[in-house]
Each structure stands twice: as structure tokens, then as C-alpha cells.
Scaffold this motif. Sequence first.
Motif, PDB file in Angstrom:
ATOM      1  N   ASP A 199      74.390  48.670  36.003  1.00 11.84           N
ATOM      2  CA  ASP A 199      73.808  48.869  34.671  1.00 11.84           C
ATOM      3  C   ASP A 199      72.745  49.953  34.658  1.00 11.84           C
ATOM      4  OD1 ASP A 199      71.666  47.643  35.928  1.00 11.84           O
ATOM      5  OD2 ASP A 199      71.757  45.808  34.742  1.00 11.84           O
ATOM      6  N   GLY A 200      72.407  50.497  35.828  1.00  6.23           N
ATOM      7  CA  GLY A 200      71.424  51.569  35.921  1.00  6.23           C
ATOM      8  C   GLY A 200      69.990  51.131  35.777  1.00  6.23           C
ATOM      9  N   ALA A 201      69.745  49.823  35.670  1.00  5.26           N
ATOM     10  CA  ALA A 201      68.394  49.334  35.395  1.00  5.26           C
ATOM     11  C   ALA A 201      67.531  49.207  36.639  1.00  5.26           C
ATOM     12  CB  ALA A 201      68.457  47.978  34.685  1.00  5.26           C
ATOM     13  N   GLN A 202      68.157  49.132  37.814  1.00 10.72           N
ATOM     14  CA  GLN A 202      67.378  48.962  39.047  1.00 10.72           C
ATOM     15  C   GLN A 202      67.845  49.928  40.121  1.00 10.72           C
ATOM     16  OE1 GLN A 202      67.548  45.317  41.692  1.00 10.72           O
ATOM     17  NE2 GLN A 202      65.459  45.101  40.920  1.00 10.72           N
ATOM     18  N   LEU A 203      66.870  50.537  40.774  1.00  9.12           N
ATOM     19  CA  LEU A 203      67.114  51.452  41.879  1.00  9.12           C
ATOM     20  C   LEU A 203      66.549  50.831  43.148  1.00  9.12           C
ATOM     21  CD1 LEU A 203      67.924  54.266  43.021  1.00  9.12           C
ATOM     22  CD2 LEU A 203      65.652  55.081  42.315  1.00  9.12           C
ATOM     23  N   ALA A 204      67.360  50.781  44.196  1.00 12.27           N
ATOM     24  CA  ALA A 204      66.930  50.235  45.477  1.00 12.27           C
ATOM     25  C   ALA A 204      66.915  51.331  46.523  1.00 12.27           C
ATOM     26  CB  ALA A 204      67.865  49.106  45.905  1.00 12.27           C
ATOM     27  N   ALA A 205      66.022  51.193  47.499  1.00  6.88           N
ATOM     28  CA  ALA A 205      65.936  52.172  48.582  1.00  6.88           C
ATOM     29  C   ALA A 205      65.444  51.488  49.842  1.00  6.88           C
ATOM     30  CB  ALA A 205      65.005  53.321  48.200  1.00  6.88           C
ATOM     31  N   VAL A 206      65.728  52.109  50.975  1.00  2.00           N
ATOM     32  CA  VAL A 206      65.241  51.625  52.261  1.00  2.00           C
ATOM     33  C   VAL A 206      64.195  52.602  52.772  1.00  2.00           C
ATOM     34  CG1 VAL A 206      65.824  51.097  54.653  1.00  2.00           C
ATOM     35  CG2 VAL A 206      67.386  50.453  52.813  1.00  2.00           C
ATOM     36  N   ALA A 207      63.008  52.074  53.091  1.00  2.00           N
ATOM     37  CA  ALA A 207      61.907  52.888  53.597  1.00  2.00           C
ATOM     38  C   ALA A 207      61.764  52.691  55.102  1.00  2.00           C
ATOM     39  CB  ALA A 207      60.607  52.510  52.903  1.00  2.00           C
ATOM     40  N   LEU A 208      61.564  53.787  55.805  1.00  2.00           N
ATOM     41  CA  LEU A 208      61.311  53.734  57.242  1.00  2.00           C
ATOM     42  C   LEU A 208      59.807  53.731  57.471  1.00  2.00           C
ATOM     43  CD1 LEU A 208      63.895  56.379  58.511  1.00  2.00           C
ATOM     44  CD2 LEU A 208      64.172  53.895  58.383  1.00  2.00           C
ATOM     45  N   GLY A 209      59.342  52.814  58.328  1.00  2.00           N
ATOM     46  CA  GLY A 209      57.908  52.742  58.592  1.00  2.00           C
ATOM     47  C   GLY A 209      57.642  51.900  59.814  1.00  2.00           C
TER      48      GLY A 209
END
Length: 386
Positions: A199-209
Motif C-alpha cells: 500500500d506504500g504506507a510503510q518503508l522498512a530498512a536494515v541498518a548496520l551498526g
Amino acid sequence: MSEKITPLHPERERRQKRKRLALLLAVLAAVLGIVALVLFRQQLNLDRIRRFFTYFQVDETQYGHYAYEAHSNSAMAAWEDGLAIASVAGLDLYDEEGRLAATVSQVLAAPALETAGALAMAWDIGGSTLLVADSGGLVAEVTAERGLLDADLTESGRLCYAETADGYRTVLTVRDTERETFRWYSTTRYLHQCALSDDGAQLAAVALGQSGGTFESRLMLLDTAVEKQEALEASLGGQLIYQLAYMTADRLCAVGEDSLQFFDRQGTAVGTYGYDGSYLMGFSLGGSGYAALSLNPYQAGSRYTVTTVEADGAQRGSVYVGEEVLDVSAAGNYVAVLTPDWLRVYTSDMAPYAETDETHGASRVAMRADGTALLLGSSSAQLFLP
């Protein structure tokens, strides 16, 4: 007053009785047919019936053959009823009869590919070019400021991509085929994987840390309707994440080197599937609400097992292959497993469905939701019709 009744002719009366009986039997057969479809829908497998009517007139010696130029690092995927190929020369789309439907010429040094619905998206990993096309040709083109890290395409025609940029570690962008709709800047962490809800309402990402001096991957969730925000975060542990994807409308899957992890849209962990010390040799998230994994207790050898996992971490099915698995691919309710000697198609609970030992030298396979599969070689592909 009496009524005059004219008796029917005996033969005419018999014909009417036969018609009434035929109608009754037809209604009864229809009712029994519906009951049978409800009670035995798994055994009957309606996809077999659909394929019969779709392909019964095709010449299997001619239909579903694809020929293309060989490139060492091409990416291939099923697209509509045909095939999409991203190569160093650009993006090519072939229709169901093997004809070139559209081509976009562009240099892609390290091509990656994703298909969804009528669209195909190719991008250059580490480069600056991203292409989206349909059967009519190019519908969107993006030139990144620096290097593309990852991209995702949805069935609804939306896409996201992660790129490095001057002054920032990573920039996340959401757009449709016409315009950009959301952008988010990360100044402190690299975001090497991204995924967009349909639906385009949520963006997910993976962060390296890191946390406490040790490596840590973290899940970040963003509301694409909010310009300035603090991302929701959840720990993914000390493992490298290979892919991030929305398996269903409200379930997100992170494929890691040690386990699958599942989250809802609030970032709450809802399940984990560990590999129990086995190595992840291949995977596919193309199935309807499940993941397919190729596992081996050793980094070499032929003790492969293919397992399907629900969106809450529960095992759906598993089969010991006992041979080298070249590729595994899931779509709809089916899983294709390719070895050097054969191709087998299973249902998503890993029950045998169809097989062939005519692999045409394929090294990859692309499962399709109707139960057919594309055997992919370096310069040609062949459709397998169960």
C-alpha cells in the motif's frame, strides 16, 4: 361446472418426464460437483484444470522456448506469462511465446532484477541506474546521486530504493512510476536493505551498526506520510541480513545468515525460524505467505533439505533432497527445486507435485504461480508444463 381435461399423448408425456428427470440429474450433478470442489479442492488441484484450458492447444516442442544473449551475471525472473532479464546490456522482457516484448538499453555493471504484476525493475548494484518497464517499454528511470544499495518493487506499482549520497550515509526514496513521494536521510548509519509495503504506507530498512562493541543489524520502520519522524526500531541481532520483504500485508520477513525473523508493522517480533547450525544455501520469498529455504549442514556436499516457513516462523513443510540443489524458487502455492539431474515441483507443504529429468542444462529455475516453471540456462530458457 366441470373442467374439460385433455389427456397428453403418451409419447409426449414420456418426453416431458425425461426432460424433468434430465433437469433433476443436471441440478444434482452440479450440487455434487460444488460439494466435491469444496471437500476435495486440494486433491483436485484447480490449477491443473486451469492449465489444461490455458495450454491444451500449444505445441510443447515450440511453445515456451526463450533464446537470449549469454552474459555471465544476468538476473532473470518470471514476468507476467513470460520472462524478464537484466544484463550488462539493460532490461529485456519476453512474452509467453518467447518473443521480445520490450527492451531498454542501458549499461548495468552488476544487474539486479525484480518483477511485480505487469512491471519489471532492473538496477545496477553500486551504480546509479534504475529502470522500470512494462510490455510497452520504459515507464520510469532513476539516476542515483552515487551508488544504489538496494531496491524494492510492489504489485501496486510503487518502488523504493536506498542509495549513498554526498553528506549522508544513506538516502531512502519512495516513488511511483511518475513521481517521488517520500525521502528520508540517514546521517549516521548505512541502510543496505529496504522494502516497501504494497500500500506504500510503510518503508522498512536494515541498518548496520553496533551495540556494546559488537556488530548488530537493526530493523527500521518509517511512515511514508510523515516528513520528519523517528523511525520505529527493532534488533535483528548480530547476523548479516540478506533480504527484507513484506511477505503479507502486515508481516515483514528479514532473511539472515542464521535465521528468519518476522515482524508486524509496529516492529514487534512475531516469530523466528533458526537454521539449527545449517548453512543457508538459497532462499525464495515469492510464495504466498511463506518462505522457501535450501539448507545444508555443510558448506559443501549434497545433504540438502528444502523447507517452507510460515509468516509467523512455523514450519509448513520440509523434504530431504540428498543432492546438490542448484536453485529453489517459490510462487503462489508451489516450490520448484532444481538439481543437476532433475526439476521437482512441490506444493508449499513440500508434497510432491510434478517432476522432470529434462532440465535442458538449466542452472536456475523461476517458479510461476500457476504451477509451471521456467528452466533458465545461460542463453536459453524452457517452460516446464506439469
